[in-house]
Design a protein around this motif. Structure first.
Motif, short mmCIF file in Angstrom:
data_model
loop_
_atom_site.label_atom_id
_atom_site.label_comp_id
_atom_site.label_asym_id
_atom_site.label_seq_id
_atom_site.Cartn_x
_atom_site.Cartn_y
_atom_site.Cartn_z
N SER A 74 126.70 39.12 46.26
CA SER A 74 126.15 39.23 44.90
C SER A 74 127.09 38.61 43.88
O SER A 74 126.67 38.21 42.81
CB SER A 74 125.89 40.70 44.56
N LEU A 75 128.35 38.53 44.25
CA LEU A 75 129.33 37.94 43.33
C LEU A 75 129.56 36.46 43.64
O LEU A 75 130.43 35.83 43.05
CB LEU A 75 130.67 38.68 43.44
N SER A 76 128.80 35.95 44.61
CA SER A 76 128.93 34.55 45.02
C SER A 76 130.36 34.19 45.41
O SER A 76 130.87 33.13 45.04
CB SER A 76 128.47 33.61 43.89
N ILE A 77 130.98 35.09 46.11
CA ILE A 77 132.35 34.81 46.55
C ILE A 77 132.30 33.92 47.78
O ILE A 77 131.62 34.23 48.76
CB ILE A 77 133.10 36.12 46.83
N PRO A 78 133.01 32.81 47.72
CA PRO A 78 132.96 31.86 48.83
C PRO A 78 133.48 32.46 50.13
O PRO A 78 134.34 33.33 50.13
CB PRO A 78 133.84 30.70 48.36
N LYS A 79 132.91 31.98 51.22
CA LYS A 79 133.19 32.54 52.54
C LYS A 79 134.68 32.63 52.85
O LYS A 79 135.15 33.63 53.39
CB LYS A 79 132.49 31.66 53.60
N ARG A 85 145.04 49.75 39.63
CA ARG A 85 143.91 48.90 39.30
C ARG A 85 144.39 47.57 38.72
O ARG A 85 143.86 46.51 39.03
CB ARG A 85 143.02 49.62 38.28
N ASP A 86 145.40 47.64 37.86
CA ASP A 86 145.91 46.42 37.23
C ASP A 86 146.52 45.47 38.25
O ASP A 86 146.29 44.27 38.21
CB ASP A 86 146.95 46.76 36.15
N GLU A 87 147.29 46.06 39.18
CA GLU A 87 147.89 45.22 40.22
C GLU A 87 146.79 44.56 41.04
O GLU A 87 146.88 43.40 41.44
CB GLU A 87 148.78 46.07 41.13
N MET A 88 145.75 45.34 41.29
CA MET A 88 144.64 44.81 42.06
C MET A 88 143.99 43.63 41.32
O MET A 88 143.70 42.60 41.92
CB MET A 88 143.60 45.91 42.32
N ALA A 89 143.83 43.81 40.03
CA ALA A 89 143.22 42.75 39.23
C ALA A 89 144.05 41.48 39.30
O ALA A 89 143.53 40.37 39.46
CB ALA A 89 143.06 43.21 37.78
N VAL A 90 145.37 41.66 39.22
CA VAL A 90 146.27 40.49 39.28
C VAL A 90 146.11 39.78 40.62
O VAL A 90 145.99 38.56 40.69
CB VAL A 90 147.73 40.93 39.08
N GLN A 91 146.10 40.59 41.70
CA GLN A 91 146.03 39.98 43.03
C GLN A 91 144.67 39.30 43.25
O GLN A 91 144.60 38.27 43.93
CB GLN A 91 146.28 41.05 44.10
N LEU A 92 143.63 39.90 42.69
CA LEU A 92 142.31 39.29 42.85
C LEU A 92 142.25 37.96 42.09
O LEU A 92 141.72 36.96 42.59
CB LEU A 92 141.23 40.25 42.33
N ALA A 93 142.82 37.97 40.89
CA ALA A 93 142.86 36.73 40.11
C ALA A 93 143.63 35.66 40.87
O ALA A 93 143.27 34.48 40.86
CB ALA A 93 143.48 36.99 38.75
N ALA A 94 144.70 36.11 41.56
CA ALA A 94 145.51 35.16 42.32
C ALA A 94 144.71 34.54 43.45
O ALA A 94 145.02 33.46 43.94
CB ALA A 94 146.75 35.87 42.88
N GLU A 95 143.65 35.22 43.88
CA GLU A 95 142.80 34.68 44.93
C GLU A 95 141.70 33.80 44.34
O GLU A 95 140.77 33.40 45.05
CB GLU A 95 142.18 35.81 45.76
N GLY A 96 141.79 33.57 43.04
CA GLY A 96 140.84 32.67 42.42
C GLY A 96 139.58 33.32 41.89
O GLY A 96 138.60 32.64 41.58
N ASP A 134 137.11 34.92 39.24
CA ASP A 134 136.97 34.80 37.79
C ASP A 134 136.93 36.20 37.18
O ASP A 134 136.94 37.20 37.89
CB ASP A 134 135.73 33.98 37.42
N SER A 135 136.86 36.27 35.86
CA SER A 135 137.03 37.56 35.21
C SER A 135 135.91 38.54 35.58
O SER A 135 136.14 39.72 35.75
CB SER A 135 137.11 37.39 33.70
N HIS A 136 134.69 38.02 35.72
CA HIS A 136 133.59 38.90 36.11
C HIS A 136 133.82 39.46 37.50
O HIS A 136 133.64 40.66 37.76
CB HIS A 136 132.26 38.14 36.06
N GLN A 137 134.23 38.60 38.41
CA GLN A 137 134.47 39.04 39.79
C GLN A 137 135.61 40.06 39.84
O GLN A 137 135.52 41.07 40.53
CB GLN A 137 134.80 37.82 40.67
N VAL A 138 136.67 39.77 39.09
CA VAL A 138 137.80 40.69 39.06
C VAL A 138 137.37 42.05 38.53
O VAL A 138 137.68 43.10 39.11
CB VAL A 138 138.95 40.12 38.19
N GLU A 139 136.63 42.02 37.42
CA GLU A 139 136.18 43.27 36.81
C GLU A 139 135.36 44.10 37.79
O GLU A 139 135.56 45.31 37.95
CB GLU A 139 135.32 42.96 35.57
N THR A 140 134.43 43.44 38.45
CA THR A 140 133.55 44.15 39.37
C THR A 140 134.31 44.72 40.55
O THR A 140 134.17 45.90 40.90
CB THR A 140 132.46 43.19 39.88
#
Length: 436
Positions: free
Chosen positions: A170-175, A193-204, A206-212
RNA sequence: GUGAGUGUAGCUCAGUUGGCAGAGCGCGGGAUUGUGGUUCCCGUGGUCGGGGGUUCAAAUCCCCUCACUCACCCCA
Protein backbone atom coordinates in the motif's frame (compact mmCIF):
# COMPACT_ATOMS: atom_id res chain seq x y z
CA UNK A 1 46.13 -31.72 23.06
CA UNK A 2 44.60 -30.12 26.08
CA UNK A 3 40.97 -31.08 26.59
CA UNK A 4 38.56 -28.51 25.30
CA UNK A 5 35.21 -28.22 23.56
CA UNK A 6 34.55 -26.33 20.36
CA UNK A 7 33.53 -22.70 20.44
CA UNK A 8 29.81 -22.41 20.98
CA UNK A 9 29.52 -26.04 22.11
CA UNK A 10 29.37 -27.22 25.68
CA UNK A 11 29.06 -30.11 28.06
CA UNK A 12 26.06 -30.41 30.29
CA UNK A 13 27.21 -31.57 33.71
CA UNK A 14 25.03 -34.10 35.53
CA UNK A 15 23.62 -31.45 37.88
CA UNK A 16 22.58 -29.36 34.88
CA UNK A 17 21.17 -32.37 33.08
CA UNK A 18 18.89 -33.12 36.01
CA UNK A 19 17.46 -29.61 35.73
CA UNK A 20 17.18 -29.84 31.95
CA UNK A 21 15.55 -33.22 31.93
CA UNK A 22 13.10 -32.18 34.60
CA UNK A 23 12.08 -29.28 32.39
CA UNK A 24 12.02 -31.40 29.24
CA UNK A 25 9.72 -33.90 30.96
CA UNK A 26 7.25 -31.08 31.52
CA UNK A 27 7.58 -29.84 27.95
CA UNK A 28 7.02 -33.32 26.60
CA UNK A 29 4.02 -33.87 28.83
CA UNK A 30 2.38 -30.68 27.57
CA UNK A 31 3.10 -31.57 23.93
CA UNK A 32 1.54 -34.99 24.37
CA UNK A 33 -1.44 -33.54 26.22
CA UNK A 34 -2.31 -31.80 22.95
CA UNK A 35 -1.93 -35.03 21.01
CA UNK A 36 1.52 -34.51 19.49
CA UNK A 37 3.65 -37.60 18.84
CA UNK A 38 7.43 -37.76 18.92
CA UNK A 39 9.53 -37.84 15.76
CA UNK A 40 13.26 -38.40 15.37
CA UNK A 41 15.27 -37.51 12.31
CA UNK A 42 19.03 -37.72 11.61
CA UNK A 43 21.38 -34.93 12.58
CA UNK A 44 22.90 -34.98 9.11
CA UNK A 45 20.96 -34.28 5.94
CA UNK A 46 21.99 -33.86 2.33
CA UNK A 47 23.24 -30.29 2.13
CA UNK A 48 21.20 -29.70 -0.99
CA UNK A 49 18.05 -30.47 0.96
CA UNK A 50 18.70 -27.67 3.43
CA UNK A 51 20.03 -25.11 1.00
CA UNK A 52 17.73 -22.35 -0.13
CA UNK A 53 15.42 -22.66 2.87
CA UNK A 54 16.77 -20.11 5.27
CA UNK A 55 17.69 -17.10 3.19
CA UNK A 56 21.20 -15.79 2.59
CA UNK A 57 21.86 -15.02 6.23
CA UNK A 58 20.82 -18.46 7.39
CA UNK A 59 22.73 -20.20 4.66
CA UNK A 60 26.02 -18.82 5.90
CA UNK A 61 25.39 -20.42 9.27
CA UNK A 62 24.90 -23.91 7.90
CA UNK A 63 27.53 -26.45 8.94
CA UNK A 64 28.32 -28.31 5.75
CA UNK A 65 31.08 -30.60 4.63
CA UNK A 66 31.88 -33.57 2.49
CA UNK A 67 31.55 -36.99 4.08
CA UNK A 68 33.81 -39.99 3.45
CA UNK A 69 31.57 -41.05 0.60
CA UNK A 70 32.00 -37.76 -1.22
CA UNK A 71 28.47 -36.55 -0.42
CA UNK A 72 27.88 -32.93 0.54
CA UNK A 73 26.11 -33.11 3.88
CA UNK A 74 24.98 -30.58 6.45
CA UNK A 75 23.99 -30.59 10.09
CA UNK A 76 20.36 -29.65 10.46
CA UNK A 77 19.79 -25.96 11.05
CA UNK A 78 16.33 -26.40 12.50
CA UNK A 79 13.76 -29.14 12.95
CA UNK A 80 11.24 -27.80 10.48
CA UNK A 81 12.98 -28.58 7.21
CA UNK A 82 13.72 -32.16 8.31
CA UNK A 83 10.02 -32.44 9.12
CA UNK A 84 9.22 -31.20 5.65
CA UNK A 85 11.47 -33.89 4.18
CA UNK A 86 9.82 -36.53 6.34
CA UNK A 87 6.37 -35.45 5.22
CA UNK A 88 7.54 -35.47 1.63
CA UNK A 89 8.87 -39.01 2.00
CA UNK A 90 5.68 -40.32 3.63
CA UNK A 91 2.78 -39.46 1.36
CA UNK A 92 0.38 -41.63 3.32
CA UNK A 93 0.45 -39.58 6.52
CA UNK A 94 -3.01 -38.87 7.85
CA UNK A 95 -3.78 -35.24 8.36
CA UNK A 96 -3.96 -33.48 10.71
CA UNK A 97 -0.47 -34.76 11.49
CA UNK A 98 0.86 -33.56 14.83
CA UNK A 99 4.43 -34.25 15.77
CA UNK A 100 6.90 -32.93 18.28
CA UNK A 101 10.65 -33.09 18.06
CA UNK A 102 13.14 -32.31 20.80
CA UNK A 103 16.68 -32.40 19.53
CA UNK A 104 19.82 -30.37 18.95
CA UNK A 105 20.32 -28.15 15.94
CA UNK A 106 23.53 -26.51 14.77
CA UNK A 107 24.26 -23.01 13.56
CA UNK A 108 27.75 -21.66 12.95
CA UNK A 109 27.02 -18.36 14.61
CA UNK A 110 29.33 -16.29 16.69
CA UNK A 111 28.48 -17.40 20.23
CA UNK A 112 27.04 -14.90 22.64
CA UNK A 113 25.02 -14.72 25.80
CA UNK A 114 22.25 -17.30 25.54
CA UNK A 115 23.45 -18.23 22.11
CA UNK A 116 25.30 -21.34 21.07
CA UNK A 117 26.36 -23.24 18.00
CA UNK A 118 24.68 -26.37 19.24
CA UNK A 119 21.37 -25.94 21.04
CA UNK A 120 18.17 -27.82 21.59
CA UNK A 121 14.88 -26.91 20.08
CA UNK A 122 11.49 -28.25 21.12
CA UNK A 123 9.22 -28.10 18.11
CA UNK A 124 5.58 -28.85 17.68
CA UNK A 125 4.07 -28.67 14.21
CA UNK A 126 0.57 -29.24 12.97
CA UNK A 127 0.69 -30.39 9.37
CA UNK A 128 -2.05 -30.54 6.77
CA UNK A 129 -4.46 -27.96 8.11
CA UNK A 130 -4.81 -24.28 7.33
CA UNK A 131 -7.19 -22.85 9.90
CA UNK A 132 -7.36 -20.23 12.63
CA UNK A 133 -7.76 -23.04 15.15
CA UNK A 134 -4.46 -24.56 14.03
CA UNK A 135 -2.75 -21.17 14.27
CA UNK A 136 -4.24 -20.72 17.74
CA UNK A 137 -3.21 -24.16 18.91
CA UNK A 138 0.46 -23.28 18.64
CA UNK A 139 -0.08 -20.31 20.89
CA UNK A 140 -1.99 -22.45 23.35
CA UNK A 141 0.78 -25.05 23.43
CA UNK A 142 3.32 -22.30 24.00
CA UNK A 143 1.33 -20.81 26.87
CA UNK A 144 0.77 -24.24 28.40
CA UNK A 145 4.45 -25.08 28.30
CA UNK A 146 5.57 -21.83 29.85
CA UNK A 147 2.92 -22.13 32.54
CA UNK A 148 3.98 -25.69 33.25
CA UNK A 149 7.51 -24.40 33.77
CA UNK A 150 6.23 -21.94 36.33
CA UNK A 151 6.41 -18.86 34.14
CA UNK A 152 3.51 -16.45 34.04
CA UNK A 153 5.04 -13.14 33.06
CA UNK A 154 5.70 -13.86 29.39
CA UNK A 155 4.35 -12.26 26.30
CA UNK A 156 3.43 -13.87 23.01
CA UNK A 157 3.65 -11.50 20.08
CA UNK A 158 1.87 -12.39 16.87
CA UNK A 159 1.73 -10.89 13.43
CA UNK A 160 0.89 -12.03 9.94
CA UNK A 161 3.20 -11.94 6.98
CA UNK A 162 0.36 -10.91 4.71
CA UNK A 163 -0.31 -7.88 6.87
CA UNK A 164 3.24 -6.68 6.29
CA UNK A 165 3.00 -7.52 2.60
CA UNK A 166 -0.20 -5.54 2.27
CA UNK A 167 1.16 -2.63 4.27
CA UNK A 168 4.35 -2.34 2.26
CA UNK A 169 2.42 -2.75 -0.96
CA UNK A 170 0.00 0.00 0.00
CA UNK A 171 2.99 2.25 0.50
CA UNK A 172 4.46 1.25 -2.86
CA UNK A 173 7.69 0.22 -1.24
CA UNK A 174 9.99 -1.30 -3.83
CA UNK A 175 10.73 -4.99 -3.55
CA UNK A 176 14.41 -4.57 -2.78
CA UNK A 177 13.55 -2.38 0.21
CA UNK A 178 11.16 -4.83 1.80
CA UNK A 179 13.76 -6.75 3.79
CA UNK A 180 15.69 -3.68 5.01
CA UNK A 181 12.45 -2.00 6.05
CA UNK A 182 11.16 -5.05 7.89
CA UNK A 183 14.51 -5.24 9.63
CA UNK A 184 14.05 -1.73 10.97
CA UNK A 185 10.46 -2.43 12.00
CA UNK A 186 11.58 -5.50 13.88
CA UNK A 187 13.67 -3.31 16.19
CA UNK A 188 10.54 -1.66 17.56
CA UNK A 189 11.23 -2.80 21.11
CA UNK A 190 14.87 -1.74 21.03
CA UNK A 191 14.80 1.75 19.56
CA UNK A 192 12.65 4.86 19.85
CA UNK A 193 10.19 6.06 17.32
CA UNK A 194 12.53 8.87 16.29
CA UNK A 195 15.44 6.51 15.79
CA UNK A 196 13.18 4.33 13.73
CA UNK A 197 12.19 7.28 11.59
CA UNK A 198 15.83 8.14 10.99
CA UNK A 199 16.68 4.58 10.00
CA UNK A 200 13.68 4.35 7.70
CA UNK A 201 14.64 7.60 6.02
CA UNK A 202 18.13 6.17 5.60
CA UNK A 203 16.54 3.35 3.63
CA UNK A 204 15.12 5.90 1.24
CA UNK A 205 11.59 6.12 2.61
CA UNK A 206 9.79 9.38 1.89
CA UNK A 207 8.09 11.32 4.64
CA UNK A 208 4.70 9.68 4.14
CA UNK A 209 6.23 6.22 4.24
CA UNK A 210 8.28 7.07 7.31
CA UNK A 211 5.26 8.49 9.09
CA UNK A 212 3.15 5.44 8.36
CA UNK A 213 5.79 2.86 9.23
CA UNK A 214 6.99 4.60 12.35
CA UNK A 215 3.34 5.02 13.27
CA UNK A 216 3.16 1.26 13.72
CA UNK A 217 5.24 1.59 16.84
CA UNK A 218 2.68 3.98 18.28
CA UNK A 219 -0.25 1.61 17.92
CA UNK A 220 -1.75 0.98 21.34
CA UNK A 221 -4.81 -0.36 23.07
CA UNK A 222 -6.48 -3.74 23.00
CA UNK A 223 -5.70 -6.26 20.29
CA UNK A 224 -8.90 -5.23 18.48
CA UNK A 225 -7.87 -1.60 18.58
CA UNK A 226 -4.35 -2.37 17.48
CA UNK A 227 -5.59 -4.50 14.60
CA UNK A 228 -8.02 -1.84 13.48
CA UNK A 229 -5.49 0.99 13.74
CA UNK A 230 -2.83 -1.03 11.93
CA UNK A 231 -5.22 -1.80 9.11
CA UNK A 232 -5.89 1.91 8.78
CA UNK A 233 -2.18 2.54 8.44
CA UNK A 234 -2.12 -0.06 5.68
CA UNK A 235 -4.82 1.93 3.93
CA UNK A 236 -7.26 -0.94 4.15
CA UNK A 237 -5.20 -2.92 1.67
CA UNK A 238 -7.04 -6.18 0.84
CA UNK A 239 -4.17 -8.47 1.85
CA UNK A 240 -3.70 -6.64 5.12
CA UNK A 241 -7.43 -6.77 5.71
CA UNK A 242 -7.49 -10.52 5.18
CA UNK A 243 -4.59 -10.92 7.58
CA UNK A 244 -6.31 -8.82 10.22
CA UNK A 245 -9.47 -10.84 9.81
CA UNK A 246 -7.50 -14.07 10.21
CA UNK A 247 -5.68 -12.86 13.30
CA UNK A 248 -8.96 -11.73 14.82
CA UNK A 249 -10.30 -15.25 14.50
CA UNK A 250 -7.10 -16.77 15.86
CA UNK A 251 -7.21 -14.53 18.91
CA UNK A 252 -10.84 -15.42 19.47
CA UNK A 253 -9.94 -19.12 19.64
CA UNK A 254 -7.04 -18.43 21.98
CA UNK A 255 -9.22 -16.36 24.26
CA UNK A 256 -11.87 -19.06 24.42
CA UNK A 257 -9.38 -21.78 25.36
CA UNK A 258 -7.12 -19.70 27.57
CA UNK A 259 -8.90 -16.58 28.82
CA UNK A 260 -6.49 -13.75 29.51
CA UNK A 261 -3.63 -15.37 27.62
CA UNK A 262 -0.79 -12.84 27.26
CA UNK A 263 -0.99 -12.69 23.48
CA UNK A 264 -0.42 -9.43 21.68
CA UNK A 265 -0.83 -8.47 18.09
CA UNK A 266 2.45 -6.76 17.18
CA UNK A 267 2.43 -5.37 13.67
CA UNK A 268 6.19 -4.99 13.55
CA UNK A 269 7.23 -8.58 14.28
CA UNK A 270 8.82 -9.87 11.09
CA UNK A 271 10.86 -13.04 11.80
CA UNK A 272 13.88 -13.86 9.75
CA UNK A 273 13.28 -17.24 8.20
CA UNK A 274 12.25 -17.11 4.60
CA UNK A 275 9.64 -19.82 4.62
CA UNK A 276 6.91 -18.23 6.75
CA UNK A 277 3.76 -17.35 4.84
CA UNK A 278 1.09 -16.55 7.43
CA UNK A 279 0.95 -15.97 11.15
CA UNK A 280 4.27 -15.55 12.90
CA UNK A 281 4.94 -15.88 16.62
CA UNK A 282 7.57 -14.72 19.02
CA UNK A 283 7.61 -15.10 22.80
CA UNK A 284 9.65 -13.02 25.20
CA UNK A 285 10.28 -13.14 28.91
CA UNK A 286 10.75 -9.95 30.93
CA UNK A 287 14.23 -8.39 30.71
CA UNK A 288 15.38 -9.62 34.13
CA UNK A 289 15.54 -13.15 32.75
CA UNK A 290 18.32 -11.99 30.50
CA UNK A 291 17.47 -14.06 27.43
CA UNK A 292 16.05 -13.15 24.07
CA UNK A 293 13.21 -14.87 22.35
CA UNK A 294 12.34 -18.21 23.96
CA UNK A 295 9.86 -19.35 21.35
CA UNK A 296 9.16 -18.50 17.79
CA UNK A 297 7.42 -19.96 14.84
CA UNK A 298 4.75 -19.44 12.29
CA UNK A 299 2.81 -20.79 9.36
CA UNK A 300 4.69 -22.10 6.35
CA UNK A 301 2.28 -23.25 3.67
CA UNK A 302 4.78 -23.47 0.82
CA UNK A 303 7.70 -25.31 2.39
CA UNK A 304 6.24 -28.81 2.42
CA UNK A 305 5.32 -28.49 -1.24
CA UNK A 306 8.98 -28.38 -2.18
CA UNK A 307 9.30 -31.98 -0.97
CA UNK A 308 5.78 -33.36 -1.28
CA UNK A 309 5.02 -32.24 -4.81
CA UNK A 310 1.75 -30.74 -3.67
CA UNK A 311 0.96 -27.91 -1.34
CA UNK A 312 0.52 -28.95 2.25
CA UNK A 313 -0.19 -26.26 4.83
CA UNK A 314 1.57 -26.39 8.17
CA UNK A 315 2.13 -24.31 11.25
CA UNK A 316 4.53 -24.76 14.13
CA UNK A 317 6.53 -23.32 16.96
CA UNK A 318 9.96 -23.86 18.36
CA UNK A 319 10.91 -23.46 22.01
CA UNK A 320 14.51 -22.84 23.00
CA UNK A 321 15.02 -25.05 26.01
CA UNK A 322 18.56 -23.80 26.62
CA UNK A 323 17.29 -20.28 27.01
CA UNK A 324 14.47 -21.42 29.24
CA UNK A 325 16.94 -23.29 31.43
CA UNK A 326 19.13 -20.20 31.62
CA UNK A 327 16.16 -17.98 32.34
CA UNK A 328 14.79 -20.13 35.13
CA UNK A 329 18.24 -20.67 36.63
CA UNK A 330 18.94 -16.94 36.66
CA UNK A 331 15.84 -16.44 38.78
CA UNK A 332 16.46 -19.39 41.07
CA UNK A 333 13.40 -21.06 39.62
CA UNK A 334 15.19 -24.17 38.40
CA UNK A 335 14.79 -27.16 40.64
CA UNK A 336 17.60 -29.64 40.43
CA UNK A 337 19.27 -31.82 42.98
CA UNK A 338 20.58 -35.33 42.79
CA UNK A 339 18.79 -38.45 41.72
CA UNK A 340 19.76 -40.41 44.84
CA UNK A 341 17.54 -40.52 47.91
CA UNK A 342 19.42 -43.06 49.97
CA UNK A 343 23.07 -43.94 50.34
CA UNK A 344 23.89 -47.34 51.77
CA UNK A 345 27.21 -47.12 53.60
CA UNK A 346 29.32 -50.18 54.13
CA UNK A 347 32.44 -51.10 56.00
CA UNK A 348 35.10 -53.76 55.86
CA UNK A 349 33.27 -57.08 56.05
CA UNK A 350 29.76 -55.74 55.44
CA UNK A 351 30.01 -54.75 51.80
CA UNK A 352 28.38 -57.92 50.49
CA UNK A 353 25.42 -57.67 52.81
CA UNK A 354 25.16 -53.95 52.01
CA UNK A 355 24.71 -54.72 48.33
CA UNK A 356 21.79 -56.94 49.24
CA UNK A 357 20.26 -54.28 51.46
CA UNK A 358 20.60 -51.68 48.71
CA UNK A 359 18.90 -53.97 46.22
CA UNK A 360 16.11 -54.67 48.67
CA UNK A 361 15.58 -50.95 49.22
CA UNK A 362 15.46 -50.35 45.47
CA UNK A 363 12.70 -52.94 45.17
CA UNK A 364 10.70 -51.43 47.99
CA UNK A 365 11.20 -47.73 47.38
CA UNK A 366 9.74 -47.47 43.91
CA UNK A 367 11.26 -44.64 41.96
CA UNK A 368 13.71 -43.56 44.65
CA UNK A 369 17.38 -43.68 43.85
CA UNK A 370 19.34 -45.96 46.16
CA UNK A 371 23.07 -45.75 45.92
CA UNK A 372 25.62 -48.12 47.38
CA UNK A 373 28.97 -46.72 48.44
CA UNK A 374 31.08 -48.82 46.11
CA UNK A 375 33.79 -49.85 48.55
CA UNK A 376 34.26 -50.18 52.27
CA UNK A 377 35.42 -46.87 53.68
CA UNK A 378 35.45 -44.77 56.81
CA UNK A 379 31.97 -43.70 57.83
CA UNK A 380 33.12 -40.09 57.88
CA UNK A 381 34.13 -40.27 54.27
CA UNK A 382 30.85 -41.84 53.21
CA UNK A 383 28.74 -39.30 55.08
CA UNK A 384 30.75 -36.44 53.62
CA UNK A 385 30.11 -37.85 50.19
CA UNK A 386 26.37 -38.08 50.85
CA UNK A 387 26.29 -34.58 52.22
CA UNK A 388 28.02 -33.07 49.20
CA UNK A 389 25.88 -35.04 46.79
CA UNK A 390 22.75 -33.82 48.53
CA UNK A 391 21.61 -37.32 49.47
CA UNK A 392 19.07 -36.89 52.27
CA UNK A 393 19.18 -40.30 53.96
CA UNK A 394 21.97 -42.73 54.71
CA UNK A 395 21.81 -46.31 55.86
CA UNK A 396 24.90 -47.44 57.71
CA UNK A 397 25.68 -51.11 57.74
CA UNK A 398 28.63 -51.89 59.98
CA UNK A 399 29.72 -54.90 61.99
CA UNK A 400 27.43 -54.06 64.90
CA UNK A 401 24.41 -53.77 62.66
CA UNK A 402 25.32 -56.91 60.76
CA UNK A 403 25.50 -58.85 64.03
CA UNK A 404 22.05 -57.73 65.12
CA UNK A 405 20.31 -57.68 61.70
CA UNK A 406 19.73 -53.96 61.98
CA UNK A 407 20.84 -50.85 60.17
CA UNK A 408 21.58 -47.35 61.38
CA UNK A 409 19.40 -44.90 59.48
CA UNK A 410 20.35 -41.26 59.55
CA UNK A 411 18.60 -38.26 58.10
CA UNK A 412 21.21 -35.80 56.96
CA UNK A 413 18.69 -32.99 56.97
CA UNK A 414 17.63 -33.32 60.60
CA UNK A 415 20.75 -35.09 61.82
CA UNK A 416 18.66 -37.65 63.67
CA UNK A 417 19.67 -41.28 63.68
CA UNK A 418 17.93 -44.48 64.63
CA UNK A 419 18.78 -48.14 64.62
CA UNK A 420 16.04 -50.16 62.98
CA UNK A 421 15.66 -53.87 62.21
CA UNK A 422 16.38 -54.79 58.60
CA UNK A 423 12.87 -56.19 58.26
CA UNK A 424 11.38 -52.74 58.74
CA UNK A 425 14.10 -50.77 56.99
CA UNK A 426 12.30 -49.90 53.77
CA UNK A 427 9.21 -48.69 55.60
CA UNK A 428 11.30 -46.57 57.94
CA UNK A 429 13.28 -44.99 55.11
CA UNK A 430 10.10 -44.38 53.12
CA UNK A 431 8.71 -42.51 56.09
CA UNK A 432 11.77 -40.29 56.29
CA UNK A 433 11.65 -39.51 52.57
CA UNK A 434 7.98 -38.64 52.55
CA UNK A 435 8.09 -36.44 55.59
CA UNK A 436 11.08 -34.55 54.28
C1' G B 1 31.41 -10.99 8.99
C1' U B 2 32.19 -5.95 12.14
C1' G B 3 33.52 -3.68 16.92
C1' A B 4 34.98 -3.80 22.23
C1' G B 5 36.77 -6.32 26.56
C1' U B 6 39.15 -10.26 29.42
C1' G B 7 43.11 -14.22 29.92
C1' U B 8 47.37 -14.95 36.99
C1' A B 9 46.38 -21.75 41.66
C1' G B 10 41.05 -26.70 40.39
C1' C B 11 37.22 -22.08 40.93
C1' U B 12 36.40 -16.51 41.78
C1' C B 13 39.80 -12.84 41.53
C1' A B 14 43.90 -9.16 43.83
C1' G B 15 48.82 -7.82 42.20
C1' U B 16 50.87 -0.17 43.34
C1' U B 17 55.57 4.29 39.31
C1' G B 18 58.30 -2.48 35.90
C1' G B 19 61.80 -4.93 41.53
C1' C B 20 61.43 -12.28 45.25
C1' A B 21 53.68 -14.38 42.37
C1' G B 22 49.07 -13.37 46.62
C1' A B 23 43.96 -13.95 48.96
C1' G B 24 39.28 -16.35 49.45
C1' C B 25 36.93 -20.75 48.18
C1' G B 26 38.02 -25.79 46.98
C1' C B 27 41.14 -30.02 47.74
C1' G B 28 44.32 -33.35 51.31
C1' G B 29 45.60 -34.35 56.57
C1' G B 30 44.52 -33.51 61.78
C1' A B 31 41.51 -31.72 66.62
C1' U B 32 39.83 -39.76 71.56
C1' U B 33 36.81 -45.07 69.31
C1' G B 34 32.24 -46.04 63.51
C1' U B 35 29.22 -40.06 61.89
C1' G B 36 28.54 -34.76 57.48
C1' G B 37 27.33 -29.38 57.57
C1' U B 38 29.89 -24.83 61.84
C1' U B 39 34.82 -23.80 64.01
C1' C B 40 40.30 -24.26 64.72
C1' C B 41 45.34 -26.00 63.14
C1' C B 42 48.61 -27.82 59.26
C1' G B 43 49.39 -28.83 54.19
C1' U B 44 48.67 -29.03 48.62
C1' G B 45 48.81 -25.85 45.03
C1' G B 46 50.77 -21.42 39.19
C1' U B 47 55.17 -22.40 32.00
C1' C B 48 51.09 -15.38 35.12
C1' G B 49 46.99 -18.25 27.62
C1' G B 50 51.24 -18.90 23.77
C1' G B 51 55.37 -16.60 20.88
C1' G B 52 58.57 -12.51 20.02
C1' G B 53 60.55 -7.56 21.51
C1' U B 54 62.22 -3.35 25.02
C1' U B 55 64.94 -3.50 29.85
C1' C B 56 70.02 -4.80 34.64
C1' A B 57 64.99 -6.62 35.70
C1' A B 58 58.31 -7.89 32.63
C1' A B 59 52.24 -10.82 35.36
C1' U B 60 53.04 -5.35 34.54
C1' C B 61 55.37 -1.75 28.59
C1' C B 62 55.22 -2.84 22.83
C1' C B 63 54.07 -6.30 18.58
C1' C B 64 51.98 -10.94 16.88
C1' U B 65 48.90 -15.11 17.92
C1' C B 66 45.24 -18.22 20.30
C1' A B 67 41.07 -18.77 23.50
C1' C B 68 36.96 -16.91 25.94
C1' U B 69 33.23 -13.02 26.97
C1' C B 70 30.11 -9.01 25.42
C1' A B 71 27.70 -5.98 21.64
C1' C B 72 26.14 -5.44 16.23
C1' C B 73 24.03 -8.48 12.21
C1' C B 74 20.92 -12.45 12.80
C1' C B 75 18.55 -15.58 16.07
C1' A B 76 16.19 -20.49 20.21
Amino acid sequence: MKPQVLKGFRDYAPEEMVVRQGMLDKVRAVFESFGYMPLHTPALEYAELLLGKYGDEGEKLLYKFEDQGGRMVALRYDLTVPLARFVGMNPNLRFPFRRYHIAPVWRAERPQKGRFREFYQCDVDLVGIDSPQADAECILVDCAVLSALGLSDFRVQVNHRAFLDGLLESLSIPKEKVVPVLRVLDKVDKITRDEMAVQLAAEGMDSHQVETLAGLSQVTGSNEERLARSLELAGGHPRAAAAVERLTRVLRVVEAAHPGAPVWFCPSVARGLDYYTGIVYETFLPPQFGVGSVMSGGRYDQLLGTFAGREIPAVGISLGIDRLVAALSSQGMASGGGVTSVLVCCMEGTEVKAAGVAAELRRNLAGKGVELYPEPARVKKQIEYADKAGIPVIVVLGEQELATSTAAVKSLRSGTQETVPLSGLAAHVAGLLHVR
